[in-house]
Design a protein around this motif. Structure first.
Motif, PDB file in Angstrom:
ATOM      1  N   ASP A   1       0.826  -1.216   0.000  1.00  0.00           N
ATOM      2  CA  ASP A   1       0.000   0.000   0.000  1.00  0.00           C
ATOM      3  C   ASP A   1       0.862   1.268   0.000  1.00  0.00           C
ATOM      4  O   ASP A   1       0.354   2.374   0.129  1.00  0.00           O
ATOM      5  CB  ASP A   1      -0.986   0.004   1.189  1.00  0.00           C
ATOM      6  N   GLY A   2       2.191   1.085  -0.119  1.00  0.00           N
ATOM      7  CA  GLY A   2       3.086   2.249  -0.158  1.00  0.00           C
ATOM      8  C   GLY A   2       3.497   2.570  -1.581  1.00  0.00           C
ATOM      9  O   GLY A   2       2.837   2.180  -2.529  1.00  0.00           O
ATOM     10  N   GLY A   3       4.612   3.317  -1.697  1.00  0.00           N
ATOM     11  CA  GLY A   3       5.101   3.576  -3.045  1.00  0.00           C
ATOM     12  C   GLY A   3       5.839   4.884  -3.198  1.00  0.00           C
ATOM     13  O   GLY A   3       6.160   5.572  -2.222  1.00  0.00           O
ATOM     14  N   LEU A   4       6.084   5.217  -4.462  1.00  0.00           N
ATOM     15  CA  LEU A   4       6.927   6.385  -4.759  1.00  0.00           C
ATOM     16  C   LEU A   4       6.287   7.698  -4.369  1.00  0.00           C
ATOM     17  O   LEU A   4       6.974   8.708  -4.217  1.00  0.00           O
ATOM     18  CB  LEU A   4       7.356   6.395  -6.232  1.00  0.00           C
ATOM     19  N   HIS A   5       4.953   7.708  -4.211  1.00  0.00           N
ATOM     20  CA  HIS A   5       4.300   8.956  -3.798  1.00  0.00           C
ATOM     21  C   HIS A   5       4.683   9.342  -2.375  1.00  0.00           C
ATOM     22  O   HIS A   5       4.501  10.486  -1.968  1.00  0.00           O
ATOM     23  CB  HIS A   5       2.776   8.856  -3.949  1.00  0.00           C
ATOM     24  N   HIS A   6       5.193   8.357  -1.597  1.00  0.00           N
ATOM     25  CA  HIS A   6       5.701   8.653  -0.254  1.00  0.00           C
ATOM     26  C   HIS A   6       7.220   8.652  -0.214  1.00  0.00           C
ATOM     27  O   HIS A   6       7.822   9.337   0.600  1.00  0.00           O
ATOM     28  CB  HIS A   6       5.227   7.597   0.754  1.00  0.00           C
ATOM     29  N   HIS A   7       7.816   7.817  -1.032  1.00  0.00           N
ATOM     30  CA  HIS A   7       9.257   7.572  -0.912  1.00  0.00           C
ATOM     31  C   HIS A   7       9.880   7.482  -2.305  1.00  0.00           C
ATOM     32  O   HIS A   7      10.268   6.414  -2.759  1.00  0.00           O
ATOM     33  CB  HIS A   7       9.465   6.277  -0.128  1.00  0.00           C
ATOM     34  N   LEU A   8       9.969   8.633  -2.927  1.00  0.00           N
ATOM     35  CA  LEU A   8      10.488   8.695  -4.294  1.00  0.00           C
ATOM     36  C   LEU A   8      11.926   8.154  -4.369  1.00  0.00           C
ATOM     37  O   LEU A   8      12.299   7.467  -5.317  1.00  0.00           O
ATOM     38  CB  LEU A   8      10.449  10.148  -4.765  1.00  0.00           C
ATOM     39  N   ALA A   9      12.713   8.476  -3.334  1.00  0.00           N
ATOM     40  CA  ALA A   9      14.124   8.066  -3.357  1.00  0.00           C
ATOM     41  C   ALA A   9      14.246   6.543  -3.399  1.00  0.00           C
ATOM     42  O   ALA A   9      15.055   5.996  -4.155  1.00  0.00           O
ATOM     43  CB  ALA A   9      14.848   8.637  -2.142  1.00  0.00           C
ATOM     44  N   ALA A  10      13.438   5.848  -2.588  1.00  0.00           N
ATOM     45  CA  ALA A  10      13.536   4.376  -2.568  1.00  0.00           C
ATOM     46  C   ALA A  10      13.097   3.770  -3.897  1.00  0.00           C
ATOM     47  O   ALA A  10      13.519   2.664  -4.254  1.00  0.00           O
ATOM     48  CB  ALA A  10      12.702   3.815  -1.425  1.00  0.00           C
ATOM     49  N   SER A  11      12.260   4.487  -4.634  1.00  0.00           N
ATOM     50  CA  SER A  11      11.822   3.965  -5.936  1.00  0.00           C
ATOM     51  C   SER A  11      12.895   4.177  -7.007  1.00  0.00           C
ATOM     52  O   SER A  11      12.778   3.695  -8.121  1.00  0.00           O
ATOM     53  CB  SER A  11      10.505   4.621  -6.371  1.00  0.00           C
ATOM     54  N   GLY A  12      13.932   4.960  -6.650  1.00  0.00           N
ATOM     55  CA  GLY A  12      15.035   5.184  -7.601  1.00  0.00           C
ATOM     56  C   GLY A  12      14.806   6.363  -8.525  1.00  0.00           C
ATOM     57  O   GLY A  12      15.545   6.541  -9.487  1.00  0.00           O
ATOM     58  N   ASN A  13      13.797   7.184  -8.211  1.00  0.00           N
ATOM     59  CA  ASN A  13      13.463   8.290  -9.125  1.00  0.00           C
ATOM     60  C   ASN A  13      13.807   9.670  -8.565  1.00  0.00           C
ATOM     61  O   ASN A  13      13.323  10.678  -9.064  1.00  0.00           O
ATOM     62  CB  ASN A  13      11.971   8.234  -9.459  1.00  0.00           C
TER      63      ASN A  13
ATOM     64  N   VAL B   1       9.251  -6.047  -5.142  1.00  0.00           N
ATOM     65  CA  VAL B   1       8.318  -5.351  -4.253  1.00  0.00           C
ATOM     66  C   VAL B   1       7.936  -4.046  -4.929  1.00  0.00           C
ATOM     67  O   VAL B   1       8.809  -3.248  -5.306  1.00  0.00           O
ATOM     68  CB  VAL B   1       8.969  -5.066  -2.878  1.00  0.00           C
ATOM     69  N   VAL B   2       6.641  -3.844  -5.113  1.00  0.00           N
ATOM     70  CA  VAL B   2       6.180  -2.636  -5.813  1.00  0.00           C
ATOM     71  C   VAL B   2       5.201  -1.863  -4.939  1.00  0.00           C
ATOM     72  O   VAL B   2       4.679  -2.377  -3.945  1.00  0.00           O
ATOM     73  CB  VAL B   2       5.515  -2.993  -7.177  1.00  0.00           C
ATOM     74  N   GLY B   3       4.951  -0.617  -5.332  1.00  0.00           N
ATOM     75  CA  GLY B   3       3.967   0.201  -4.640  1.00  0.00           C
ATOM     76  C   GLY B   3       2.588  -0.003  -5.266  1.00  0.00           C
ATOM     77  O   GLY B   3       2.400  -0.850  -6.144  1.00  0.00           O
ATOM     78  N   CYS B   4       1.646   0.833  -4.812  1.00  0.00           N
ATOM     79  CA  CYS B   4       0.267   0.643  -5.267  1.00  0.00           C
ATOM     80  C   CYS B   4      -0.092   1.540  -6.454  1.00  0.00           C
ATOM     81  O   CYS B   4      -1.236   1.530  -6.909  1.00  0.00           O
ATOM     82  CB  CYS B   4      -0.690   0.906  -4.110  1.00  0.00           C
ATOM     83  N   LEU B   5       0.866   2.324  -6.938  1.00  0.00           N
ATOM     84  CA  LEU B   5       0.538   3.270  -8.005  1.00  0.00           C
ATOM     85  C   LEU B   5       0.535   2.601  -9.377  1.00  0.00           C
ATOM     86  O   LEU B   5       1.306   1.674  -9.629  1.00  0.00           O
ATOM     87  CB  LEU B   5       1.541   4.435  -8.024  1.00  0.00           C
ATOM     88  N   CYS B   6      -0.275   3.165 -10.253  1.00  0.00           N
ATOM     89  CA  CYS B   6      -0.426   2.602 -11.589  1.00  0.00           C
ATOM     90  C   CYS B   6       0.639   3.174 -12.521  1.00  0.00           C
ATOM     91  O   CYS B   6       0.328   3.926 -13.448  1.00  0.00           O
ATOM     92  CB  CYS B   6      -1.842   2.917 -12.077  1.00  0.00           C
ATOM     93  N   THR B   7       1.896   2.876 -12.204  1.00  0.00           N
ATOM     94  CA  THR B   7       3.014   3.290 -13.060  1.00  0.00           C
ATOM     95  C   THR B   7       4.166   2.311 -12.851  1.00  0.00           C
ATOM     96  O   THR B   7       4.434   1.911 -11.690  1.00  0.00           O
ATOM     97  CB  THR B   7       3.500   4.728 -12.750  1.00  0.00           C
TER      98      THR B   7
END
Ligand code: PLP
Length: 402
Positions: A309-321, A348-354
């Motif tokens: 239920d997490g993702g880059l909208h909270h943690h952009l750095a961990a997503s590598g972006n 492991v992925v976030g919940c966003l559609c990207t």
């Protein structure tokens, strides 16, 4: 009648609190938690290494949570802010205006007005900023405190973020500084200091040592004919933290010891001027975790996806972006079963559609089930505030200082 509580295997301990208990305290996932004892230890250890003449500032941009700022306000000598909102947070925490520096290439008239009215140090980075600050001083009936931010003419080699040695919107080029100093003499402003910021996220002591030596040389060259003493010189920071496998922690002791090579020269040439070290991530980055929950798992072709239920909208750095050239996994664990020896390779992925929303690529973890907690370590800096929280309109994360 005695009652027995449900016995469960220990989860990840975070400042002596089980991560599942933290989730109950947060009330929901995802959340960020920051360990106050880890922040305290980091500051204490660093202070024990720093020469006593050296002041330590915290760069609020790394983590602007008000509770973190209040906590650090008791432990550091000043704050560096990058907006009027960050300035307000520092002032609310009781920080003296003269211990706050406001840097940034695009300061609005409104932000400058608030800064001048508050009496903080405004880092002048263009002729326009100097003109505005002077006019605001007249309008408000106060003498503005200004700091000249220099775009250094040197560049030091390391893999983190380098600033200096090239064209930049930050600060003034070295050859523009003498004219600005002459201009300052005609203005009703107080020159409080100089600021050189040469880079960040550096793990090599030798690079930081060289950058500090060059910064001091540069400042001494530019200040040789100053009519009045400066209050301080801000030598930037650059101290990095290890995020990825194979990275080793910075040898802060070596950096601090090397300060004794240039401190006597600085004190002799600029008596009464205090050097400042400004750090963000080094003080808070390793003290934070980001916790989200597994809400699904699925197999596509030969890959197992663990969906959170997490993702880059909270943690952009961990997503590598967040400015990374090469995407690498932040350290990640299953927080409710850290000792589980079962293993599976998964994504492991976030919940966003990207497809950008990835928390760990091809990582080996205990088999993750729906309801498990995924914990991303090294998440105390550039997390919530450096992420596009409103992208796709999911709820914002909770933040707690534990
Ligand atoms: C002017 C300035 N100061 C401080 C920092 C904080 O850097 P770090 O968090 O890596 O210490 C930055 C980061 O970009 C910066 O631009």
């Amino acid at each position: 009648m005695s009652r027995t509580f449900l016995q469960r295997p220990p989860g990840l301990q975070f400042n002596s609190v089980d991560v599942r208990q933290l989730a109950d305290r947060a009330g929901r996932t995802p959340f960020f938690a920051y360990d106050r004892s880890a922040i305290d230890t980091r500051v204490r250890e660093l202070r024990s290494l720093l020469p006593s003449a050296m002041l330590l500032h915290y760069s609020i941009k790394a983590n602007p949570m008000p509770a973190v700022i209040h906590y650090l306000a008791q432990r550091v000598d000043g704050f560096d802010v990058a907006s009027a909102q960050e300035m307000a947070l520092a002032l609310d925490a009781g920080v003296s205006p003269t211990a706050i520096g406001f840097a940034g290439p695009g300061k609005s008239h409104e932000d400058l007005r608030r800064a001048v009215a508050s009496g903080i140090n405004v880092h002048v980075e263009s002729d326009t900023q100097l003109r505005l600050v002077t006019a605001l001083g007249w309008e408000l009936g106060v003498q503005p405190n200004v700091v000249i931010r220099i775009n250094p003419d040197f560049q030091v080699g390391h893999s983190g973020m380098r600033m200096g040695g090239s064209a930049a919107p930050f600060g003034l080029d070295v050859d523009q500084v003498p004219a600005l100093l002459r201009e300052l003499e005609t203005r009703e402003v107080a020159l409080a200091g100089f600021h050189v910021f040469w880079g960040s996220q550096c793990l090599h002591a030798s690079t930081i040592i060289e950058a500090q030596r060059q910064s001091v040389d540069l400042i001494l060259r530019l200040t040789s004919a100053l009519p009045r003493p400066l209050r301080f010189v801000n030598l930037g920071g650059g101290f990095g933290i290890p995020y990825f496998p194979g990275e080793t922690p910075l040898d802060a002791k070596a950096v601090c010891e090397a300060m004794h090579d240039w401190l006597p020269r600085l004190c002799e040439r600029l008596p009464g001027t205090t050097p400042i070290l400004e750090l963000g991530r080094y003080l808070v980055g390793e003290a934070g975790i980001y916790v989200c929950r597994v809400i699904d798992r699925k197999v596509s072709r030969d890959r197992t996806f663990v969906i959170t239920d997490g993702g880059l909208h909270h943690h952009l750095a961990a997503s590598g972006n967040f400015g990374q050239v090469l995407r690498r996994n932040f350290p990640i664990v299953i927080g409710n079963r850290p000792e589980d020896v079962s293993r599976e390779r998964c994504h492991v992925v976030g919940c966003l559609c990207t497809p950008l929303d990835r928390l760990a690529d091809d990582v080996e973890l205990p088999e993750a089930h729906i309801g498990d907690f995924v914990v991303v370590m090294q998440s105390g800096a550039y997390g919530r505030s450096a992420s596009p929280a409103h992208f796709l309109s999911h709820p914002e994360p909770v933040e707690m200082l534990v």
